[in-house]
Design an enzyme around this catalytic site. Sequence first.
Site, PDB file in Angstrom:
ATOM      1  N   THR A  45       0.835  -1.205   0.000  1.00  0.00           N
ATOM      2  CA  THR A  45       0.000   0.000   0.000  1.00  0.00           C
ATOM      3  C   THR A  45       0.872   1.258   0.000  1.00  0.00           C
ATOM      4  O   THR A  45       1.988   1.261   0.555  1.00  0.00           O
ATOM      5  CB  THR A  45      -0.946   0.011   1.228  1.00  0.00           C
ATOM      6  OG1 THR A  45      -1.825   1.132   1.118  1.00  0.00           O
ATOM      7  CG2 THR A  45      -0.211   0.077   2.559  1.00  0.00           C
ATOM      8  N   GLY A  46       0.340   2.300  -0.640  1.00  0.00           N
ATOM      9  CA  GLY A  46       0.931   3.630  -0.496  1.00  0.00           C
ATOM     10  C   GLY A  46       2.292   3.841  -1.142  1.00  0.00           C
ATOM     11  O   GLY A  46       3.029   4.718  -0.701  1.00  0.00           O
ATOM     12  N   SER A  77      -4.256  -1.758   0.452  1.00  0.00           N
ATOM     13  CA  SER A  77      -5.487  -1.527   1.217  1.00  0.00           C
ATOM     14  C   SER A  77      -6.692  -2.186   0.534  1.00  0.00           C
ATOM     15  O   SER A  77      -7.753  -2.291   1.129  1.00  0.00           O
ATOM     16  CB  SER A  77      -5.720  -0.019   1.353  1.00  0.00           C
ATOM     17  OG  SER A  77      -5.794   0.566   0.066  1.00  0.00           O
ATOM     18  N   GLU A  78      -6.527  -2.594  -0.719  1.00  0.00           N
ATOM     19  CA  GLU A  78      -7.635  -3.220  -1.469  1.00  0.00           C
ATOM     20  C   GLU A  78      -7.485  -4.741  -1.522  1.00  0.00           C
ATOM     21  O   GLU A  78      -8.097  -5.391  -2.376  1.00  0.00           O
ATOM     22  CB  GLU A  78      -7.684  -2.670  -2.901  1.00  0.00           C
ATOM     23  CG  GLU A  78      -7.912  -1.191  -3.011  1.00  0.00           C
ATOM     24  CD  GLU A  78      -9.327  -0.760  -2.651  1.00  0.00           C
ATOM     25  OE1 GLU A  78     -10.104  -1.616  -2.184  1.00  0.00           O
ATOM     26  OE2 GLU A  78      -9.639   0.421  -2.819  1.00  0.00           O
ATOM     27  N   HIS A  97      -5.748  -3.940 -10.557  1.00  0.00           N
ATOM     28  CA  HIS A  97      -6.645  -2.795 -10.347  1.00  0.00           C
ATOM     29  C   HIS A  97      -5.889  -1.522 -10.723  1.00  0.00           C
ATOM     30  O   HIS A  97      -4.752  -1.316 -10.290  1.00  0.00           O
ATOM     31  CB  HIS A  97      -7.084  -2.729  -8.877  1.00  0.00           C
ATOM     32  CG  HIS A  97      -7.719  -1.420  -8.518  1.00  0.00           C
ATOM     33  ND1 HIS A  97      -8.762  -0.868  -9.224  1.00  0.00           N
ATOM     34  CD2 HIS A  97      -7.433  -0.522  -7.533  1.00  0.00           C
ATOM     35  CE1 HIS A  97      -9.100   0.293  -8.692  1.00  0.00           C
ATOM     36  NE2 HIS A  97      -8.305   0.528  -7.667  1.00  0.00           N
ATOM     37  N   HIS A  99      -6.530   2.856 -12.458  1.00  0.00           N
ATOM     38  CA  HIS A  99      -7.455   3.978 -12.685  1.00  0.00           C
ATOM     39  C   HIS A  99      -7.171   4.584 -14.063  1.00  0.00           C
ATOM     40  O   HIS A  99      -6.835   5.772 -14.163  1.00  0.00           O
ATOM     41  CB  HIS A  99      -7.258   5.067 -11.621  1.00  0.00           C
ATOM     42  CG  HIS A  99      -7.385   4.602 -10.203  1.00  0.00           C
ATOM     43  ND1 HIS A  99      -6.882   5.311  -9.126  1.00  0.00           N
ATOM     44  CD2 HIS A  99      -7.949   3.491  -9.672  1.00  0.00           C
ATOM     45  CE1 HIS A  99      -7.141   4.665  -7.996  1.00  0.00           C
ATOM     46  NE2 HIS A  99      -7.779   3.549  -8.302  1.00  0.00           N
TER      47      HIS A  99
HETATM   48  P1  13P Z   1      -3.025   0.809  -2.289  1.00  0.00           P
HETATM   49  O1  13P Z   1      -1.762   1.609  -2.484  1.00  0.00           O
HETATM   50  O2  13P Z   1      -3.366   0.613  -0.839  1.00  0.00           O
HETATM   51  O3  13P Z   1      -2.951  -0.487  -3.035  1.00  0.00           O
HETATM   52  O4  13P Z   1      -4.237   1.639  -2.873  1.00  0.00           O
HETATM   53  C1  13P Z   1      -4.170   2.227  -4.120  1.00  0.00           C
HETATM   54  C2  13P Z   1      -5.519   2.368  -4.758  1.00  0.00           C
HETATM   55  O5  13P Z   1      -5.571   2.648  -5.931  1.00  0.00           O
HETATM   56  C3  13P Z   1      -6.766   2.180  -3.980  1.00  0.00           C
HETATM   57  O6  13P Z   1      -7.863   2.156  -4.834  1.00  0.00           O
END
Ligand code: 13P
Length: 267
Positions: A45-46, A77-78, A97, A99
Amino acid sequence: MQNEFEIKKEMCEIGKRVYNRGMVAANDGNFSVKLNDNEFLCTPTGVSKGFMTPEYICKVDANGNVLQANKGFRPSSEIKMHMRVYKERPDVNSVVHAHPLYATTFAIAGIPLTQPIMPEAVIALGCVPIAKYGTPSTMEIPDAVSEHLQYFDAVLLENHGALTYSDSLLNAYHKMESVEFYARLLWQTMQIGGPQELNKEQVEKLYEIRRQFGLPGKHPANVCPNAKAGKPSCHTCGGNCSGGAAPKADADLVAEITRKVMSQLGM
Ligand code: 13P
């Protein structure tokens, strides 16, 4: 067969591609790979997924609990969203995943990708529905995605982004590229009068090619929930594939009928 270190290196390579192609901004996006039924590698994460090295990668069990993570790194976090895909789709070995700009634009506008506009998108993806909005990192997203898992191999996440999954990391990533390319073409043609759609016969021929190729994943022509309900199936159902969410057209129809009934009752 790749060893664990090679898979971690491949995850870093895919992270660079996702970042360099603008499919994520800053620290966004995450992906995972199944090693066996109780061991999965995932991005931390992050961090920016464009600058990872193998020691960034975390290992979790089937519930998303940490099995191994180097100091300073925690699983995405996902992770619950990824684990739900593995649980409900035993054929899946990797989840991605991101965007991507155009796919996320459609996800924000609430428009699923259901128009048959080019052969490759029909063959590789079928339709791409929208999973209803959920707060990131909560069970709302896995629950929303779950509604589509048995029918589709790519899903838009409402007001959020896109999710793809397949039998390998490269194939799951390629699906994300295909979703974004499809979304971009759709967007561009909308600027110049709208796309000419392939007709039903042309779509059927493409589905037949997909059958012959024996591509992994759910076959859009066989599994569309509408087809099972005796309605027109994928690419001819006008966006009604969005699982549990009531399609806008239906909502409008219900409002119209309600208005008429109320006026007949003098209300
Ligand atoms: P993470 O860095 O926790 O994987 O989250 C990124 C994200 O795109 C959440 O939708």
